[in-house]
Design a protein around this motif. Sequence first.
Motif, short mmCIF file in Angstrom:
data_model
loop_
_atom_site.label_atom_id
_atom_site.label_comp_id
_atom_site.label_asym_id
_atom_site.label_seq_id
_atom_site.Cartn_x
_atom_site.Cartn_y
_atom_site.Cartn_z
N GLY A 141 0.82 -1.22 0.00
CA GLY A 141 0.00 0.00 0.00
C GLY A 141 0.85 1.26 0.00
O GLY A 141 0.55 2.23 -0.69
N GLU A 142 1.94 1.25 0.76
CA GLU A 142 2.82 2.41 0.82
C GLU A 142 3.56 2.62 -0.50
O GLU A 142 3.74 3.76 -0.94
N ILE A 143 3.99 1.54 -1.12
CA ILE A 143 4.68 1.67 -2.41
C ILE A 143 3.74 2.25 -3.46
O ILE A 143 4.12 3.13 -4.24
N VAL A 144 2.49 1.79 -3.45
CA VAL A 144 1.52 2.33 -4.41
C VAL A 144 1.21 3.79 -4.09
O VAL A 144 1.27 4.66 -4.97
N CYS A 145 0.90 4.09 -2.83
CA CYS A 145 0.47 5.45 -2.48
C CYS A 145 1.62 6.45 -2.43
O CYS A 145 1.51 7.55 -2.99
N CYS A 146 2.72 6.10 -1.76
CA CYS A 146 3.86 7.03 -1.68
C CYS A 146 4.70 6.98 -2.94
O CYS A 146 5.08 8.01 -3.49
N GLY A 147 5.03 5.75 -3.35
CA GLY A 147 5.94 5.58 -4.48
C GLY A 147 5.35 5.95 -5.82
O GLY A 147 5.94 6.71 -6.58
N VAL A 148 4.17 5.47 -6.11
CA VAL A 148 3.57 5.71 -7.42
C VAL A 148 2.77 7.02 -7.41
O VAL A 148 3.07 7.94 -8.18
N LEU A 149 1.76 7.11 -6.55
CA LEU A 149 0.93 8.33 -6.51
C LEU A 149 1.72 9.54 -6.02
O LEU A 149 1.56 10.65 -6.54
N GLY A 150 2.57 9.32 -5.03
CA GLY A 150 3.40 10.42 -4.51
C GLY A 150 4.34 10.97 -5.56
O GLY A 150 4.50 12.18 -5.69
N MET A 151 4.98 10.08 -6.30
CA MET A 151 5.89 10.54 -7.36
C MET A 151 5.11 11.23 -8.49
O MET A 151 5.61 12.20 -9.06
#
Length: 165
Positions: A141-151
Motif C-alpha cells: 500500500g505504501e509503495i503504491v500510495c507514496c511511491g507511485v501516486l506520490g511521485m
Amino acid sequence: MHKSIRYLTQAAVIAALYVALTYLTNLAGLASGAIQFRLSEALTILPFFTPAAIPGLFVGCFLANLLTGCIWWDIVFGSLATLAGALGTWFLRKSKWLAPVPPIVANIVIVPLILHYGYGFTDSYGILSPIPYFAVTVGIGEIVCCGVLGMALLFALLPVRKKLF
C-alpha cells in the motif's frame, strides 16, 4: 511575519488535505487494517518542496487517526511514523527519486508493530498474524500510495513549485 503566515497556512492546508483524503479512504475501508491504501500518503512527498509539510503531515495524520477511530497506539505511533517519514523526505530532498523512500520505510517498520501488538489482528485460524505479513501488506500500500501516486504528485508539482511553495 509574511513567511511565518505562509508556513502556517501551508502546514494547515496539508494537514486538512491529509485528513480529507484519509477520511475518503476510510469510507472505502482502506485507511487502516492489514491492507492499507491511504491516498493521503501520496502527500508525504511534500517535504521535498517545503518544510511546512513536516508539521502538516504529522498533525494531519494525528487528526485523521483520531477521527477515524484508531486506537491510541495508532494515533501516537502511526503519527510518529508519518513524522519520521516526513523528516526523512526533507533530509533527502536533494534527490526527487528518494522522496518517497522514508515514508515507505517508516510505515513498513512501525505500522506492522501497531497492527500486531495494538490491534492484535489474527488470521482466519485465530492465530496472531506475523509481523512480516503486515510489513508486506502495508508495504504494498505504501509503495503504491507514496511511491507511485506520490511521485506522480511530485512531478505534477515540479513546474509550479515556485508559485505554490
